[in-house]
Structure formats: C-alpha cells, structure tokens
Motif scaffolding. Structure first.
Motif, PDB file in Angstrom:
ATOM      1  N   GLY A  22      13.213 -16.510 -20.430  1.00  0.00           N
ATOM      2  CA  GLY A  22      14.604 -17.079 -19.958  1.00  0.00           C
ATOM      3  C   GLY A  22      14.269 -16.985 -22.134  1.00  0.00           C
ATOM      4  O   GLY A  22      13.919 -16.950 -22.573  1.00  0.00           O
ATOM      5  N   TRP A  23      15.355 -17.917 -22.292  1.00  0.00           N
ATOM      6  CA  TRP A  23      15.711 -18.182 -23.573  1.00  0.00           C
ATOM      7  C   TRP A  23      14.983 -18.521 -24.279  1.00  0.00           C
ATOM      8  O   TRP A  23      14.897 -19.133 -25.688  1.00  0.00           O
ATOM      9  N   GLY A  24      14.181 -20.001 -23.299  1.00  0.00           N
ATOM     10  CA  GLY A  24      13.076 -20.655 -24.480  1.00  0.00           C
ATOM     11  C   GLY A  24      12.100 -19.432 -25.492  1.00  0.00           C
ATOM     12  O   GLY A  24      11.955 -19.940 -26.002  1.00  0.00           O
ATOM     13  N   PHE A  25      12.200 -18.761 -24.374  1.00  0.00           N
ATOM     14  CA  PHE A  25      11.114 -17.621 -25.476  1.00  0.00           C
ATOM     15  C   PHE A  25      11.656 -16.744 -26.580  1.00  0.00           C
ATOM     16  O   PHE A  25      10.935 -16.478 -26.879  1.00  0.00           O
ATOM     17  N   TRP A  26      12.853 -16.736 -26.304  1.00  0.00           N
ATOM     18  CA  TRP A  26      13.754 -15.974 -27.036  1.00  0.00           C
ATOM     19  C   TRP A  26      13.009 -16.712 -28.604  1.00  0.00           C
ATOM     20  O   TRP A  26      13.390 -16.574 -30.166  1.00  0.00           O
ATOM     21  N   LEU A  27      13.205 -18.355 -28.564  1.00  0.00           N
ATOM     22  CA  LEU A  27      12.640 -18.930 -29.922  1.00  0.00           C
ATOM     23  C   LEU A  27      11.384 -18.490 -30.625  1.00  0.00           C
ATOM     24  O   LEU A  27      11.566 -18.724 -31.164  1.00  0.00           O
ATOM     25  N   TRP A  28      10.560 -18.168 -29.802  1.00  0.00           N
ATOM     26  CA  TRP A  28       9.321 -17.654 -30.236  1.00  0.00           C
ATOM     27  C   TRP A  28       9.314 -16.065 -30.719  1.00  0.00           C
ATOM     28  O   TRP A  28       9.096 -15.887 -31.497  1.00  0.00           O
ATOM     29  N   SER A  29      10.369 -15.477 -29.549  1.00  0.00           N
ATOM     30  CA  SER A  29       9.800 -13.938 -29.683  1.00  0.00           C
ATOM     31  C   SER A  29      10.514 -13.717 -30.548  1.00  0.00           C
ATOM     32  O   SER A  29      10.043 -12.949 -31.431  1.00  0.00           O
TER      33      SER A  29
ATOM     34  N   ALA B 174       8.565 -18.549 -14.822  1.00  0.00           N
ATOM     35  CA  ALA B 174       9.869 -17.644 -14.347  1.00  0.00           C
ATOM     36  C   ALA B 174      10.343 -18.778 -14.265  1.00  0.00           C
ATOM     37  O   ALA B 174      11.381 -18.328 -13.906  1.00  0.00           O
ATOM     38  N   ASP B 175      10.411 -19.607 -13.974  1.00  0.00           N
ATOM     39  CA  ASP B 175      11.194 -20.845 -13.665  1.00  0.00           C
ATOM     40  C   ASP B 175      12.466 -20.373 -13.994  1.00  0.00           C
ATOM     41  O   ASP B 175      13.279 -20.137 -14.165  1.00  0.00           O
ATOM     42  N   GLY B 176      12.807 -19.965 -15.863  1.00  0.00           N
ATOM     43  CA  GLY B 176      13.709 -20.335 -15.987  1.00  0.00           C
ATOM     44  C   GLY B 176      14.239 -18.594 -16.687  1.00  0.00           C
ATOM     45  O   GLY B 176      15.063 -18.239 -17.580  1.00  0.00           O
ATOM     46  N   ALA B 177      13.440 -17.895 -15.746  1.00  0.00           N
ATOM     47  CA  ALA B 177      13.946 -16.013 -16.068  1.00  0.00           C
ATOM     48  C   ALA B 177      15.368 -15.884 -16.253  1.00  0.00           C
ATOM     49  O   ALA B 177      15.845 -16.494 -15.069  1.00  0.00           O
ATOM     50  N   LEU B 178      15.642 -15.512 -16.865  1.00  0.00           N
ATOM     51  CA  LEU B 178      17.062 -14.970 -17.052  1.00  0.00           C
ATOM     52  C   LEU B 178      17.537 -13.951 -15.821  1.00  0.00           C
ATOM     53  O   LEU B 178      18.486 -13.757 -15.557  1.00  0.00           O
ATOM     54  N   LEU B 179      16.791 -13.199 -15.570  1.00  0.00           N
ATOM     55  CA  LEU B 179      17.098 -12.140 -14.344  1.00  0.00           C
ATOM     56  C   LEU B 179      16.248 -12.626 -12.848  1.00  0.00           C
ATOM     57  O   LEU B 179      15.301 -13.234 -12.725  1.00  0.00           O
ATOM     58  N   GLY B 180      16.685 -12.466 -11.749  1.00  0.00           N
ATOM     59  CA  GLY B 180      16.320 -13.162 -10.423  1.00  0.00           C
ATOM     60  C   GLY B 180      15.458 -12.372 -10.030  1.00  0.00           C
ATOM     61  O   GLY B 180      14.542 -12.896  -9.726  1.00  0.00           O
ATOM     62  N   PHE B 181      14.835 -11.115 -10.481  1.00  0.00           N
ATOM     63  CA  PHE B 181      13.760 -10.260  -9.497  1.00  0.00           C
ATOM     64  C   PHE B 181      12.508 -10.331 -11.005  1.00  0.00           C
ATOM     65  O   PHE B 181      11.571 -10.001 -10.306  1.00  0.00           O
ATOM     66  N   VAL B 182      12.799 -11.412 -12.204  1.00  0.00           N
ATOM     67  CA  VAL B 182      11.648 -11.955 -12.592  1.00  0.00           C
ATOM     68  C   VAL B 182      11.133 -12.729 -12.048  1.00  0.00           C
ATOM     69  O   VAL B 182       9.944 -12.769 -12.037  1.00  0.00           O
ATOM     70  N   ARG B 183      12.031 -13.346 -12.033  1.00  0.00           N
ATOM     71  CA  ARG B 183      11.459 -14.940 -10.725  1.00  0.00           C
ATOM     72  C   ARG B 183      10.804 -14.805  -9.881  1.00  0.00           C
ATOM     73  O   ARG B 183      10.137 -15.277  -9.491  1.00  0.00           O
ATOM     74  N   SER B 184      11.887 -14.136  -8.692  1.00  0.00           N
ATOM     75  CA  SER B 184      11.349 -13.623  -7.590  1.00  0.00           C
ATOM     76  C   SER B 184       9.537 -12.446  -7.364  1.00  0.00           C
ATOM     77  O   SER B 184       8.701 -13.271  -7.527  1.00  0.00           O
ATOM     78  N   GLY B 185      10.014 -11.851  -8.861  1.00  0.00           N
ATOM     79  CA  GLY B 185       9.088 -10.803  -9.001  1.00  0.00           C
ATOM     80  C   GLY B 185       7.172 -12.278  -9.022  1.00  0.00           C
ATOM     81  O   GLY B 185       5.630 -11.738  -8.690  1.00  0.00           O
ATOM     82  N   TRP B 186       8.037 -12.157 -10.461  1.00  0.00           N
ATOM     83  CA  TRP B 186       6.399 -13.529 -10.658  1.00  0.00           C
ATOM     84  C   TRP B 186       6.315 -14.514  -9.916  1.00  0.00           C
ATOM     85  O   TRP B 186       4.928 -14.494  -9.237  1.00  0.00           O
ATOM     86  N   SER B 187       6.908 -14.914  -8.422  1.00  0.00           N
ATOM     87  CA  SER B 187       6.788 -15.367  -7.174  1.00  0.00           C
ATOM     88  C   SER B 187       5.826 -14.940  -6.073  1.00  0.00           C
ATOM     89  O   SER B 187       4.874 -16.239  -5.585  1.00  0.00           O
ATOM     90  N   ASP B 188       6.671 -13.555  -6.209  1.00  0.00           N
ATOM     91  CA  ASP B 188       5.783 -12.941  -5.009  1.00  0.00           C
ATOM     92  C   ASP B 188       4.493 -12.349  -5.587  1.00  0.00           C
ATOM     93  O   ASP B 188       3.620 -11.923  -5.036  1.00  0.00           O
ATOM     94  N   LEU B 189       4.985 -11.582  -6.885  1.00  0.00           N
ATOM     95  CA  LEU B 189       3.602 -10.738  -6.884  1.00  0.00           C
ATOM     96  C   LEU B 189       2.422 -11.186  -7.470  1.00  0.00           C
ATOM     97  O   LEU B 189       1.476 -11.385  -7.099  1.00  0.00           O
ATOM     98  N   PHE B 190       2.761 -12.251  -8.921  1.00  0.00           N
ATOM     99  CA  PHE B 190       1.270 -12.733  -9.906  1.00  0.00           C
ATOM    100  C   PHE B 190       1.614 -13.894  -9.442  1.00  0.00           C
ATOM    101  O   PHE B 190      -0.313 -13.862  -8.964  1.00  0.00           O
ATOM    102  N   MET B 191       2.116 -14.788  -8.718  1.00  0.00           N
ATOM    103  CA  MET B 191       1.640 -15.986  -8.219  1.00  0.00           C
ATOM    104  C   MET B 191       0.893 -16.020  -6.915  1.00  0.00           C
ATOM    105  O   MET B 191      -0.201 -16.503  -5.971  1.00  0.00           O
TER     106      MET B 191
END
Length: 146
Positions: A120-127, A57-74
């Motif tokens: 992140g924008w890289g996932f847009w290339l796939w999605s 989630a390092d390149g996530a577009l929104l801060g809550f996605v980055r922090s949620g990934w770091s704080d919850l998922f990880m």
C-alpha cells in the motif's frame, strides 16, 4: 617474519600494516541491528497475538497481495510470522557479518523494502526514504567492506 606489523601502533592500539582490522561501517551496524530488532518484534507478535497481522495487507495495491495475505499468510500466521522473523534476523546477521555477506544483505534489504511497497501507499512513505538510506549506506559500505 616481520613482527613489526603485529605490534600495536602506539597511537591507535590496533595492529598496523596488513594485520589491521577494519571497523564495520556505521550504516551496516545500524541497519543490521534494525533488522535483528524487527525479527524480534515478529517473534513477539507471534507470541502475543497473531491476529495483529490480520489487517496488514488491507491497503495492498494489488488484489493478489490482499488475497494472498488473507488466504496464505493468515491461514498459518504463526508459521509465516516466525519465517518472517527468521528472514529479518538473517538479513541483520548478513549485514553484521561483513564482507561479501554484507553485500548480499544490502541487496536483500533493498529487495525487502521494494516488496513491502506492494502492501500500500502508506508503506511508500516508509520504503522510499528507507531505500534512499539503504542506497547511501550500501554505497559507502560496499567500498569499505572490500
């Protein structure tokens, strides 16, 4: 009882009439198989090294996605990784089951791709292309799966 509809047609080796089985559309099989494989990949990541998820989630577009990934998922990556695997396996199974369940599967697969774009924008290339393929496959299969 009319037994003629239960007798295989000489040219197709399948029952004719109302007993004929519809073939599952190719897009459904491909997408369903893809999600089953991806679920297996997440099981492999959990078994091998959950630190692989750390920078997802390092390149996530929104801060809550980055922090949620770091704080919850990880905080419990093995648990979340296995839940992710279970979700993807469920999506694959819904698609491969066919009928109304495949419709739920197509809808969930599209939602999954939209949510993936938050990372992140890289996932847009796939999605974005994936959503186009999902739309075309689901549209064609939606009619066939009735």
């Amino acid at each position: 009882m009319n037994t003629k509809s239960l007798v295989p047609d000489a040219h197709t080796d399948t029952p004719s009439g109302s007993q004929a089985r519809r073939r599952m559309p190719g897009a459904t099989v491909i997408a369903g198989g893809f999600y089953l494989v991806m679920g297996g990949i997440h099981i492999g990541i959990v078994a091998a090294d959950t630190a692989t998820y750390r920078h997802f989630a390092d390149g996530a577009l929104l801060g809550f996605v980055r922090s949620g990934w770091s704080d919850l998922f990880m905080a419990h990556p093995a648990t979340w990784g296995l839940l992710l695997a279970a979700g993807e396996i469920t999506l694959g199974a819904l698609l491969l089951t066919g009928g109304a369940l495949a419709r739920w599967g197509w809808t969930a697969v599209a939602a999954f791709q939209v949510l993936l774009m938050l990372f992140g924008w890289g996932f847009w290339l796939w999605s974005v292309p994936a959503l186009a393929v999902i739309y075309l496959g689901a549209r064609r299969d939606w009619v066939t799966l009735q």
